[in-house]
Structure formats: structure tokens, C-alpha cells
Design a protein around this motif. Structure first.
Motif, PDB file in Angstrom:
ATOM      1  N   MET A 145       0.810  -1.223   0.000  1.00  0.00           N
ATOM      2  CA  MET A 145       0.000   0.000   0.000  1.00  0.00           C
ATOM      3  C   MET A 145       0.839   1.267   0.000  1.00  0.00           C
ATOM      4  SD  MET A 145      -3.134  -1.029   2.580  1.00  0.00           S
ATOM      5  CE  MET A 145      -2.239  -2.051   3.742  1.00  0.00           C
ATOM      6  N   HIS A 146       1.874   1.312   0.863  1.00  0.00           N
ATOM      7  CA  HIS A 146       2.637   2.562   1.008  1.00  0.00           C
ATOM      8  C   HIS A 146       4.017   2.505   0.364  1.00  0.00           C
ATOM      9  CE1 HIS A 146       4.771   0.401   4.169  1.00  0.00           C
ATOM     10  NE2 HIS A 146       3.667   0.288   4.879  1.00  0.00           N
ATOM     11  N   GLY A 147       4.376   1.352  -0.208  1.00  0.00           N
ATOM     12  CA  GLY A 147       5.699   1.210  -0.793  1.00  0.00           C
ATOM     13  C   GLY A 147       6.750   0.923   0.263  1.00  0.00           C
ATOM     14  N   HIS A 148       7.964   0.735  -0.210  1.00  0.00           N
ATOM     15  CA  HIS A 148       9.092   0.392   0.657  1.00  0.00           C
ATOM     16  C   HIS A 148       9.823   1.677   1.037  1.00  0.00           C
ATOM     17  CE1 HIS A 148      12.453  -1.440   2.456  1.00  0.00           C
ATOM     18  NE2 HIS A 148      12.638  -2.467   1.642  1.00  0.00           N
ATOM     19  N   LEU A 149       9.695   2.072   2.299  1.00  0.00           N
ATOM     20  CA  LEU A 149      10.318   3.309   2.765  1.00  0.00           C
ATOM     21  C   LEU A 149      11.785   3.125   3.143  1.00  0.00           C
ATOM     22  CD1 LEU A 149       7.182   3.887   3.107  1.00  0.00           C
ATOM     23  CD2 LEU A 149       7.850   5.492   4.875  1.00  0.00           C
ATOM     24  N   ILE A 150      12.399   2.047   2.720  1.00  0.00           N
ATOM     25  CA  ILE A 150      13.813   1.770   2.933  1.00  0.00           C
ATOM     26  C   ILE A 150      14.146   1.937   4.429  1.00  0.00           C
ATOM     27  CG2 ILE A 150      16.124   2.072   1.962  1.00  0.00           C
ATOM     28  CD1 ILE A 150      13.947   1.486  -0.135  1.00  0.00           C
ATOM     29  N   GLY A 151      14.949   2.905   4.815  1.00  0.00           N
ATOM     30  CA  GLY A 151      15.332   3.051   6.215  1.00  0.00           C
ATOM     31  C   GLY A 151      14.192   3.415   7.144  1.00  0.00           C
ATOM     32  N   GLY A 152      13.120   3.961   6.615  1.00  0.00           N
ATOM     33  CA  GLY A 152      11.974   4.339   7.439  1.00  0.00           C
ATOM     34  C   GLY A 152      10.851   3.326   7.446  1.00  0.00           C
ATOM     35  N   THR A 153      11.046   2.219   6.734  1.00  0.00           N
ATOM     36  CA  THR A 153       9.906   1.336   6.495  1.00  0.00           C
ATOM     37  C   THR A 153       9.387   0.649   7.751  1.00  0.00           C
ATOM     38  OG1 THR A 153       9.055  -0.118   4.763  1.00  0.00           O
ATOM     39  CG2 THR A 153      11.073  -0.866   5.906  1.00  0.00           C
ATOM     40  N   GLY A 154      10.281   0.172   8.610  1.00  0.00           N
ATOM     41  CA  GLY A 154       9.835  -0.518   9.819  1.00  0.00           C
ATOM     42  C   GLY A 154       9.034   0.373  10.739  1.00  0.00           C
ATOM     43  N   ALA A 155       9.324   1.666  10.731  1.00  0.00           N
ATOM     44  CA  ALA A 155       8.609   2.600  11.601  1.00  0.00           C
ATOM     45  C   ALA A 155       7.156   2.753  11.173  1.00  0.00           C
ATOM     46  CB  ALA A 155       9.315   3.955  11.609  1.00  0.00           C
ATOM     47  N   VAL A 156       6.934   2.956   9.883  1.00  0.00           N
ATOM     48  CA  VAL A 156       5.550   3.063   9.400  1.00  0.00           C
ATOM     49  C   VAL A 156       4.825   1.736   9.564  1.00  0.00           C
ATOM     50  CG1 VAL A 156       4.123   3.478   7.356  1.00  0.00           C
ATOM     51  CG2 VAL A 156       6.053   4.982   7.843  1.00  0.00           C
ATOM     52  N   GLU A 157       5.520   0.634   9.359  1.00  0.00           N
ATOM     53  CA  GLU A 157       4.893  -0.677   9.472  1.00  0.00           C
ATOM     54  C   GLU A 157       4.557  -1.048  10.918  1.00  0.00           C
ATOM     55  OE1 GLU A 157       7.523  -3.245   7.231  1.00  0.00           O
ATOM     56  OE2 GLU A 157       7.398  -1.835   5.551  1.00  0.00           O
ATOM     57  N   LEU A 158       5.265  -0.455  11.885  1.00  0.00           N
ATOM     58  CA  LEU A 158       4.908  -0.708  13.280  1.00  0.00           C
ATOM     59  C   LEU A 158       3.492  -0.224  13.583  1.00  0.00           C
ATOM     60  CD1 LEU A 158       5.969  -1.848  15.984  1.00  0.00           C
ATOM     61  CD2 LEU A 158       6.713   0.463  16.557  1.00  0.00           C
ATOM     62  N   LEU A 159       3.015   0.757  12.836  1.00  0.00           N
ATOM     63  CA  LEU A 159       1.643   1.228  13.017  1.00  0.00           C
ATOM     64  C   LEU A 159       0.638   0.105  12.777  1.00  0.00           C
ATOM     65  CD1 LEU A 159       1.913   4.666  11.182  1.00  0.00           C
ATOM     66  CD2 LEU A 159       1.694   4.324  13.648  1.00  0.00           C
ATOM     67  N   ALA A 160       0.921  -0.755  11.800  1.00  0.00           N
ATOM     68  CA  ALA A 160       0.020  -1.884  11.533  1.00  0.00           C
ATOM     69  C   ALA A 160       0.001  -2.858  12.703  1.00  0.00           C
ATOM     70  CB  ALA A 160       0.441  -2.594  10.256  1.00  0.00           C
ATOM     71  N   CYS A 161       1.147  -3.023  13.373  1.00  0.00           N
ATOM     72  CA  CYS A 161       1.200  -3.898  14.551  1.00  0.00           C
ATOM     73  C   CYS A 161       0.428  -3.292  15.716  1.00  0.00           C
ATOM     74  CB  CYS A 161       2.651  -4.157  14.940  1.00  0.00           C
ATOM     75  SG  CYS A 161       3.559  -5.166  13.745  1.00  0.00           S
ATOM     76  N   ILE A 162       0.536  -1.971  15.876  1.00  0.00           N
ATOM     77  CA  ILE A 162      -0.237  -1.297  16.923  1.00  0.00           C
ATOM     78  C   ILE A 162      -1.728  -1.469  16.656  1.00  0.00           C
ATOM     79  CG2 ILE A 162      -0.821   0.960  17.909  1.00  0.00           C
ATOM     80  CD1 ILE A 162       2.103   1.775  17.475  1.00  0.00           C
ATOM     81  N   MET A 163      -2.138  -1.283  15.402  1.00  0.00           N
ATOM     82  CA  MET A 163      -3.546  -1.454  15.054  1.00  0.00           C
ATOM     83  C   MET A 163      -4.007  -2.884  15.321  1.00  0.00           C
ATOM     84  SD  MET A 163      -5.518  -0.489  11.479  1.00  0.00           S
ATOM     85  CE  MET A 163      -4.702  -1.719  10.441  1.00  0.00           C
ATOM     86  N   ALA A 164      -3.131  -3.848  15.080  1.00  0.00           N
ATOM     87  CA  ALA A 164      -3.493  -5.245  15.300  1.00  0.00           C
ATOM     88  C   ALA A 164      -3.750  -5.544  16.768  1.00  0.00           C
ATOM     89  CB  ALA A 164      -2.380  -6.154  14.766  1.00  0.00           C
ATOM     90  N   VAL A 165      -2.827  -5.139  17.656  1.00  0.00           N
ATOM     91  CA  VAL A 165      -2.977  -5.492  19.076  1.00  0.00           C
ATOM     92  C   VAL A 165      -3.938  -4.559  19.804  1.00  0.00           C
ATOM     93  CG1 VAL A 165      -0.708  -6.583  19.157  1.00  0.00           C
ATOM     94  CG2 VAL A 165      -0.910  -4.174  19.772  1.00  0.00           C
ATOM     95  N   ARG A 166      -4.052  -3.306  19.362  1.00  0.00           N
ATOM     96  CA  ARG A 166      -4.940  -2.357  20.046  1.00  0.00           C
ATOM     97  C   ARG A 166      -6.374  -2.466  19.557  1.00  0.00           C
ATOM     98  NH1 ARG A 166      -4.369   3.976  18.841  1.00  0.00           N
ATOM     99  NH2 ARG A 166      -5.251   3.141  16.910  1.00  0.00           N
ATOM    100  N   ASP A 167      -6.548  -2.568  18.243  1.00  0.00           N
ATOM    101  CA  ASP A 167      -7.889  -2.499  17.651  1.00  0.00           C
ATOM    102  C   ASP A 167      -8.397  -3.836  17.135  1.00  0.00           C
ATOM    103  OD1 ASP A 167      -7.640   0.265  18.071  1.00  0.00           O
ATOM    104  OD2 ASP A 167      -6.802   0.577  16.065  1.00  0.00           O
ATOM    105  N   GLY A 168      -7.527  -4.822  17.050  1.00  0.00           N
ATOM    106  CA  GLY A 168      -7.957  -6.106  16.496  1.00  0.00           C
ATOM    107  C   GLY A 168      -8.245  -6.048  15.008  1.00  0.00           C
ATOM    108  N   VAL A 169      -7.582  -5.142  14.299  1.00  0.00           N
ATOM    109  CA  VAL A 169      -7.743  -5.022  12.849  1.00  0.00           C
ATOM    110  C   VAL A 169      -6.398  -5.330  12.194  1.00  0.00           C
ATOM    111  CG1 VAL A 169      -8.310  -3.495  10.921  1.00  0.00           C
ATOM    112  CG2 VAL A 169      -9.565  -3.297  13.088  1.00  0.00           C
ATOM    113  N   LEU A 170      -6.410  -6.279  11.266  1.00  0.00           N
ATOM    114  CA  LEU A 170      -5.178  -6.699  10.607  1.00  0.00           C
ATOM    115  C   LEU A 170      -5.147  -6.141   9.192  1.00  0.00           C
ATOM    116  CD1 LEU A 170      -5.023 -10.441  11.740  1.00  0.00           C
ATOM    117  CD2 LEU A 170      -4.380  -8.372  12.985  1.00  0.00           C
ATOM    118  N   ALA A 171      -4.128  -5.356   8.913  1.00  0.00           N
ATOM    119  CA  ALA A 171      -3.981  -4.741   7.593  1.00  0.00           C
ATOM    120  C   ALA A 171      -3.765  -5.814   6.532  1.00  0.00           C
ATOM    121  CB  ALA A 171      -2.810  -3.760   7.604  1.00  0.00           C
TER     122      ALA A 171
END
Length: 402
Positions: free
Chosen positions: A328-354
Motif C-alpha cells: 500500500m505505502h511502498g518500501h520506505l527503505i530506512g523508514g519502512t519498519g517505523a511506518v509498518e509498526l503502526l500496523a502492529c499497533i492497530m493489530a494489538v490495540r484495535d484487532g484489525v489486521l492490515a
């Protein structure tokens, strides 16, 4: 050891200019990848990317700041403001003296490099601006965040290609966990979407000309993105004492080196990083409900990562949910893990899996539940975020619901 929680998150990327907008786009399976717009793009073979649209730096930063802030620094400061504002944390006294900033970026001021190479080599100029070096240096964003928010503790930048922000967040987590700092600002940023930045990646012949399709049998390469993800990692009791909202808890991290090849991924290296994160968190593989995969959309990465997951999780791999939001957002190279951590937060906090969007054909070498094309609602207690970089450098984070 102290408990470490996330009390603030901020982002700007191709899906949105805030965390709420980004998570909404992830829930909807929206694609932020499109035709690139910058000088000389028509000379490139690759003309798509996850470009940030509608970001007007001139209206946000003054003229003096613009001479110092490369686009990756602008993104970092924008996201940091959201994260620190949400957290409500104030850095004064002892908190200011001990708290710091650890950020990840692979390229730093790539746009500044590109502009100044043009100026010297193409336009024939013999002089560049005196602030070119402080503008392009990899630690510029970390330094400006520390100055903006009075952070006087350990502050530096990690540059380990596509694992940079996961390495940075792992180090920040350890600093808070060990009591070195009550809080750390961490995450990462990248902005390589300029002529030189894309031309360099073209040379690797791993780029797709049409779409990022992780795990799909017809995948044909990665797509670059840009942006930033910034977080406030805070000691649990410190956060509770001031009544902060807790987004999730960071419970483990691990790093490994393939020690094998400069570009080809290693199943064993990826597996060691995931196993190490589980061990560090003190949990079994059966506890993990979701993995945000590195999932670049290249033939080699995706099958290697799936094989590593199968090795680490055994029969539980069949129950795991795994997706790549790079689709969806492309590969942010050095920044990619940071944006992708948002999906993990959404998974454990909201129960929604991207979801993994763009998925078209099943690949027997990627025979896991990759959440194809549509988000799923599943209660998740623990999640992993994977980052596996060129150079064989791997970093995995584990988070849990609070």
C-alpha cells in the motif's frame, strides 16, 4: 528491567499525513502508490512510487529552517510533532536531561545530494550553500528533533539499509528498559524519491514498473516509498504516573546478521531474528497472532521470509496472520519498519489486521495466510514486526496488547 510502552505515534507517508489517516487507509486496503512527479522522471524506467502528496513544506517551515531541513528531516519533524503531542509528554528537568532520540534512515538527505550534484556537475557551479553538509547528514533529523524538544540524553542515527528504523527502535527500547532514559523518541524516515535516488535503485533490477504484489505468484519487484514514522517509547510507570494513554507495550527485540551475501536474503538469519525476539519477550511462538512481514514483493525475499516463518513457528505458522503493508505505502527503505509498526499497533490495540493488497495468484512457496486484499478483524495479543536489510542485517520487534 523496566516495562516499555508506546504513548505517542506520528507519521506521514503515501497513505496519509497522520496516524488516523494511515490506519484508515490500511483498514480499507487503499493503495498509495502512483505515478511519480519530480524533475526528469521521464528519464527513468521506473516511474511509480509511494510518494507523499500535498505536503507543503514552505508553509510549515520558515526560510531559515528550509535551508537546514532536507525532505527526510521535514517528514521527521512533522511526524514527531504528532507523536509527542499525542503522548502529552514534556521534556523538562531530569526527563529532558536523560531522554533522547534514536532514528533510522538509510540515505539521509538524498534530495540534497541530488540537487547539489546537479548544481555542480550539470549546471557547472563552483559553489554550494554552506549548510549543505548539515542538511544532508544522516543524523540531521535526530539532531533537529533533539533541539526542538529539549532532548539532552543519548541521541543518534542508525543506518542499516532497510532495517534502520527497526534497529533504531530496538536500541531505544533497550535504553528505556534498562533505565537509561525515562523516554525516547524513535522511529525513522526516508525520502529517496528523486531522480538520483530512483536511478540508483533501478540499477539493482529489483523494482516493479506497475505494482507491489507481495507473496503473489506474479510479483515482479518492490516499489519505493517515502515518509516517516515516529514514536514515544516510555517507561510504563512513568507513563502511568502522568496518566498517559498507552497504545501498546514493546516486549522484545532481536537483531541478527546473515553473514552470507550483500543482497540475497537468508532464511537462517531471518529465523534467528524472529526466534530471538520471541525469547527476549519471554513468549512462545504460539502467542503471536500477527506478523507485519518485510514482504518487499521480490521473488527472493517473500519466499525466503515465508520459509523462515514456517521454520520458527512450525505448525502454528498455519494459524498465523501475516501481511505486507508495503503493497500500500511502498518500501520506505530506512523508514519502512517505523511506518509498518503502526500496523502492529492497530493489530494489538484495535484487532484489525492490515491486508496485503495486489494479491492475485497463490504461490506454493508463500503458503501462509497473507491476509489477501481485505483487512480482517481478529483479536491479537502479540505481534511481530520484521525488517530484513541488504547487507544481511535483520531486526525484529515484538509488541503486545495492554
Amino acid at each position: 528491567m523496566k516495562r516499555v510502552v508506546i504513548t505517542g505515534a506520528g507519521t506521514i507517508n503515501a497513505l496519509g499525513h497522520s496516524v488516523d489517516d494511515t490506519l484508515e487507509a490500511m483498514r480499507e486496503g487503499r493503495c498509495g502508490i502512483g505515478k511519480l512527479e519530480f524533475r526528469d522522471v521521464e528519464r527513468l524506467a521506473i516511474q511509480i512510487g509511494g510518494q507523499v502528496r500535498g505536503f507543503e513544506a514552505e508553509g510549515r517551515f520558515n526560510r531559515q529552517q528550509m535551508t537546514l531541513y532536507d525532505r527526510f528531516t521535514q517528514f521527521t519533524l512533522f511526524a514527531a510533532q504528532e507523536a509527542i503531542s499525542q503522548s502529552g509528554i514534556e521534556f523538562v528537568g531530569d526527563d529532558a536531561a536523560r531522554s533522547g532520540v534514536v532514528l533510522g534512515t538509510a540515505g539521509g538527505g538524498v534530495s540534497t545530494w541530488d540537487d547539489n550534484y546537479r548544481s555542480v556537475y550539470e549546471d557547472g557551479k563552483n559553489r554550494v550553500h554552506p549548510f549543505v553538509v548539515p542538511k544532508l547528514m544522516n543524523n540531521a533529523a535526530a539532531s533537529h528533533v533533539s533541539m526542538e524538544y529539549n532532548l539532552k540524553g543519548p541521541s543518534f542515527t542508525v543506518s542499516t539499509a532497510c532495517a534502520s528504523s527497526n534497529h533504531a527502535m530496538a536500541l531505544a527500547f533497550d535504553m528505556v528498559r534498562r533505565g537509561m532514559a525515562p523516554a525516547m523518541i524513535t522511529g525513522g524516515a526516508e525520502s529517496m524519491l528523486c531522480f538520483g535516488g530512483v536511478k540508483a535503485w533501478e540499477g539493482l533490477r529489483v523494482m516493479s514498473k506497475d505494482a507491489c504484489r507481495p507473496f503473489s505468484a506474479n510479483r515482479n519487484g518492490m516499489v519505493q516509498g517515502e515518509g516517516a514514522g515516529i514514536f514515544v517509547f516510555e517507561e510504563y510507570e512513568h507513563a502511568r504516573a502522568r496518566g498517559a494513554e498507552i497504545l501498546c507495550e514493546v516486549v522484545g527485540q532481536a537483531m541478527s546478521s546473515d553473514a552470507a551475501d550483500i543482497v540475497m536474503p537468508s532464511k537462517q538469519g531471518a529465523a534467528r531474528a524472529m526466534s530471538g525476539a520471541l525469547k527476549d519477550a519471554g513468549i512462545s511462538g504460539d502467542s503471536i497472532g500477527y506478523i507485519n512481514a518485510h514482504g518487499t514483493g521480490t521473488a527472493a525475499n517473500d519466499k525466503t521470509e515465508c520459509a523462515a516463518v514456517a521454520d520458527v513457528f512450525g505448525p502454528h505458522a498455519d494459524c498465523l496472520k501475516i501481511s505486507s503493508t508495503k503493497s500500500m505505502h511502498g518500501h520506505l527503505i530506512g523508514g519502512t519498519g517505523a511506518v509498518e509498526l503502526l500496523a502492529c499497533i492497530m493489530a494489538v490495540r484495535d484487532g484489525v489486521l492490515a491486508p496485503t493488497i495486489g494479491y492475485e495468484e497463490a504461490d506454493p512457496e508463500c503458503a501462509l495466510d497473507v491476509i489477501p486484499n481485505e483487512a480482517q478483524e481478529v483479536k491479537v495479543d502479540y505481534a511481530l514486526s520484521n525488517a530484513f536489510a541488504f547487507g544481511g542485517l535483520n531486526a525484529v520487534l515484538a509488541v503486545r496488547r495492554v
